[in-house]
Design a protein around this motif. Structure first.
Motif, mmCIF file in Angstrom:
data_model
loop_
_atom_site.group_PDB
_atom_site.id
_atom_site.type_symbol
_atom_site.label_atom_id
_atom_site.label_comp_id
_atom_site.label_asym_id
_atom_site.label_seq_id
_atom_site.Cartn_x
_atom_site.Cartn_y
_atom_site.Cartn_z
ATOM 1 N N CYS A 237 -8.863 -5.103 0.143
ATOM 2 C CA CYS A 237 -7.681 -5.485 -0.627
ATOM 3 C C CYS A 237 -6.890 -4.212 -0.893
ATOM 4 O O CYS A 237 -7.283 -3.385 -1.719
ATOM 5 C CB CYS A 237 -8.094 -6.168 -1.929
ATOM 6 N N MET A 238 -5.760 -4.059 -0.207
ATOM 7 C CA MET A 238 -5.070 -2.772 -0.157
ATOM 8 C C MET A 238 -3.876 -2.659 -1.094
ATOM 9 O O MET A 238 -3.065 -1.740 -0.986
ATOM 10 C CB MET A 238 -4.609 -2.505 1.283
ATOM 11 N N GLY A 239 -3.717 -3.584 -2.010
ATOM 12 C CA GLY A 239 -2.621 -3.470 -2.960
ATOM 13 C C GLY A 239 -1.273 -3.527 -2.274
ATOM 14 O O GLY A 239 -1.061 -4.292 -1.332
ATOM 15 N N SER A 240 -0.360 -2.673 -2.705
ATOM 16 C CA SER A 240 1.010 -2.708 -2.189
ATOM 17 C C SER A 240 1.229 -1.771 -1.016
ATOM 18 O O SER A 240 2.367 -1.536 -0.611
ATOM 19 C CB SER A 240 1.991 -2.334 -3.316
ATOM 20 N N ASN A 241 0.151 -1.241 -0.431
ATOM 21 C CA ASN A 241 0.276 -0.309 0.681
ATOM 22 C C ASN A 241 0.364 -1.077 2.000
ATOM 23 O O ASN A 241 -0.615 -1.258 2.713
ATOM 24 C CB ASN A 241 -0.910 0.659 0.693
ATOM 25 N N ASP A 242 1.574 -1.535 2.319
ATOM 26 C CA ASP A 242 1.781 -2.337 3.529
ATOM 27 C C ASP A 242 1.484 -1.543 4.798
ATOM 28 O O ASP A 242 1.019 -2.109 5.801
ATOM 29 C CB ASP A 242 3.218 -2.862 3.569
ATOM 30 N N LYS A 243 1.763 -0.228 4.790
ATOM 31 C CA LYS A 243 1.488 0.597 5.967
ATOM 32 C C LYS A 243 -0.003 0.643 6.261
ATOM 33 O O LYS A 243 -0.419 0.579 7.421
ATOM 34 C CB LYS A 243 2.036 2.009 5.759
ATOM 35 N N ALA A 244 -0.815 0.769 5.205
ATOM 36 C CA ALA A 244 -2.261 0.800 5.398
ATOM 37 C C ALA A 244 -2.763 -0.534 5.945
ATOM 38 O O ALA A 244 -3.643 -0.566 6.806
ATOM 39 C CB ALA A 244 -2.961 1.134 4.081
#
Length: 398
Positions: A237-244
């Motif tokens: 679950c990577m939060g708001s890091n769309d690039k990741a």
């Protein structure tokens, strides 16, 4: 009769401060719907053009120079924000804060971040006649939280209370309430049913959270995590890091039916219930939510300062361990060995003092002179709490 109004001010440095404010607001609403609450990220609300630039700079500093962040935290640990800093903040960001307060006419102001707390303390010196509480959202108390004008502090543990009293805050002004979490983190779900609902396999599961900004760890840890993908399900679950998220989705090593890659999710409570192990940065809010769910934690990449203190607190209680490859291997082996029951989770479910769902909201209502209204939601949420384990009050410094 006019309803009581509670105004909660926060800032968007990470997600925990504002999350705690919303959790407290929802808790108050459940226990007494006649009390109105509003949550505002004050800098963003008053200066929507400049504030995002400041937050972006902070985020980059935390990511690229964590040692600098830690050094600043430690060198200023015992110091409140001085009057010159408060004046500068007021003129740059918060010139119209008093107008917001005048328009909304709150009966109580609660600040869940040191910067709006400093602004309200300045307004109090200038004559603002509204009670002002500070809600500390970590398991430590940096000096920037302390303001002589605060009428009360709501804190996580007696340890934090001891830190404040060690700095001269009167003991009667500090109430140990626990950090508020949203009531949905205190609702129980069937793990098997949740996995079916979420489209997950019914096998041992680790939830890996990248923090509100999607910060992650190195290759060696990732190698350890993915070594048993055939046996252990991984939810990133990577939060708001769309690039990741995009990078991970394009990685062939993660193209496996037992790997789920998510961005921001509003269902972290369900993901925790569906999982057997949480791997996360030790943010105060995430740790408290996981504690409410009784899920064991492994910590990585603590930001020097408050996250290190959060980590120390939960590790000392036996509710978490620090992450490395050997620890991952140990926990994955344990999950596979003991998965026939819920033994791992039950052994780890120890709740320190005041960590019941309703306590912070009930405390605020009591201080407002408002009763808990016996509604179905309030009755379900304020069931008798489990017996809890206390702790000694210890005065810690970095």
């Amino acid at each position: 009769m006019r309803k009581k109004r509670v105004l909660l001010f926060s800032e968007g440095f990470g997600t925990g401060h504002t999350g705690a404010a919303y959790a407290l607001a929802e808790g108050i609403r459940r226990l007494n719907p006649d009390v109105q609450c509003r949550v505002i990220e004050l800098g963003k609300f008053l200066n929507p053009t400049v504030a995002p630039w400041i937050l972006s700079a902070y985020r980059k500093t935390v990511s690229s120079q964590p040692k600098l962040v830690g050094m600043m935290y430690k060198t200023q640990y015992h110091k409140s924000l001085n009057r010159l800093t408060k004046l500068a903040l007021h003129r740059i960001f918060y010139t119209h804060a008093s107008q917001v307060i005048e328009q909304l006419r709150p009966d109580l102001i609660i600040c869940s971040h040191p910067i709006p707390a400093a602004v309200i303390s300045r307004l109090k010196r200038q004559g603002l006649d509204v009670p002002f509480y500070t809600l500390i959202t970590d398991y430590d108390a940096h000096g920037s939280w302390v303001n002589a004008e605060a009428n009360r502090y709501l804190v996580s543990t007696s340890r934090v209370k001891s830190i404040l009293t060690g700095r001269g805050v009167p003991s009667e002004l500090v109430t140990v309430t626990g950090i508020p979490v949203h009531p949905k983190f205190w609702e129980s779900y069937s793990k098997t049913q949740l996995r079916k609902e979420l489209g997950l396999a019914d096998i041992p599961t680790a939830l890996i959270m990248g923090g509100g900004w999607g910060l992650m760890f190195g290759k060696e840890i990732m190698k350890s995590l993915t070594a048993r993908m055939d046996e252990i399900q991984l939810i990133f679950c990577m939060g708001s890091n769309d690039k990741a998220v995009a990078k991970m989705e394009a990685d062939p090593a993660l193209n496996h039916p037992n790997v789920r890659i998510l961005g921001y999710s509003s269902e972290i409570n369900k993901l925790m219930d569906a999982s057997d192990l949480l791997i996360t940065k030790p943010g105060g809010m995430t740790c408290t939510e996981a504690q409410a769910k009784g899920i064991p934690m492994l910590f990585y990449n603590a930001i020097p300062g408050q996250e290190e203190k959060n980590s120390q607190y939960f590790v000392e209680l036996g509710l978490a361990e620090m992450l490395d490859s050997a620890v991952v291997d140990k926990w994955f082996s344990m999950l596979l060995r003991e998965y026939a029951g819920a033994g791992v989770r039950q052994k780890r479910q120890v709740l320190p003092e005041r960590q019941q769902p309703q306590y912070c909201a009930a405390t605020v209502l009591g201080l407002l002179g408002k009763p808990i209204v016996e509604t179905a939601a309030a009755e379900a949420w304020s069931a008798p709490p489990p017996k809890v384990r206390g702790e000694e009050a210890v005065y810690l410094t970095p």
